[in-house]
Design a protein around this motif. Structure first.
Motif: not given
Length: 157
Positions: A106-130
């Motif tokens: 269960e914890l592994l599934s949550d970590h993996e979900s969070l990893i995907i969420h973080l990965r999807e937002n890396i460029n958003r912080f840099a490119n969309d919000w500078h």
């Protein structure tokens, strides 16, 4: 006094809101890891009890860092269960058995979900919000969660 750090006020608000969502995920994962630490049973009790303690201590440090990042951007960090439950994309689950493998899965599934969420937002912080600083920061968070997920995954082999 509002921070004058080269990021538009609008963007600071959007960045802080997204960080609040990440903080909520971190808090829920922390609570679930504490639950595993307190309630794990079975022949591997001691080793899992100690392992979960190491994990929740790391999550405690992560939560503090995310909250401080929000504050450094001039916003307040959410700090109530009601706020966390409204912001998180993770779910609370009730378990019928308190075995180590079940908690780990269960914890592994949550970590993996969070990893995907973080990965999807890396460029958003840099490119969309500078905000390269927050982009870099969540890249580091992603890497911490990848290591924690590896440690969990290794227990299931």
């Amino acid at each position: 006094m509002e921070p004058n750090i080269g990021i538009k006020k609008d963007y600071l608000s959007q960045i802080s809101h997204e960080l609040a969502r990440i903080l909520a995920d971190e808090f829920l994962l922390y609570a679930k890891t504490r639950n595993a630490h307190w309630n794990v049973e079975g022949p591997d009790f001691h080793s899992k009890h100690v392992f979960f303690e190491q994990q929740y201590e790391e999550l405690d440090e992560i939560m503090d860092g995310v909250a401080e990042r929000i504050r450094s951007l001039g916003h307040y960090a959410p700090a109530t269960l009601k706020e966390y439950l409204a912001l998180t994309h993770l779910t609370e689950k009730s378990r019928s058995a308190n075995d180590g493998a079940g908690f780990i899965g269960e914890l592994l599934s949550d970590h993996e979900s969070l990893i995907i969420h973080l990965r999807e937002n890396i460029n958003r912080f840099a490119n969309d919000w500078h905000d390269q600083g927050t982009s870099d920061y969540i890249t580091g968070l992603m890497e911490q969660h990848e290591k924690m997920a590896w440690m969990l995954r290794a227990h299931l082999r």
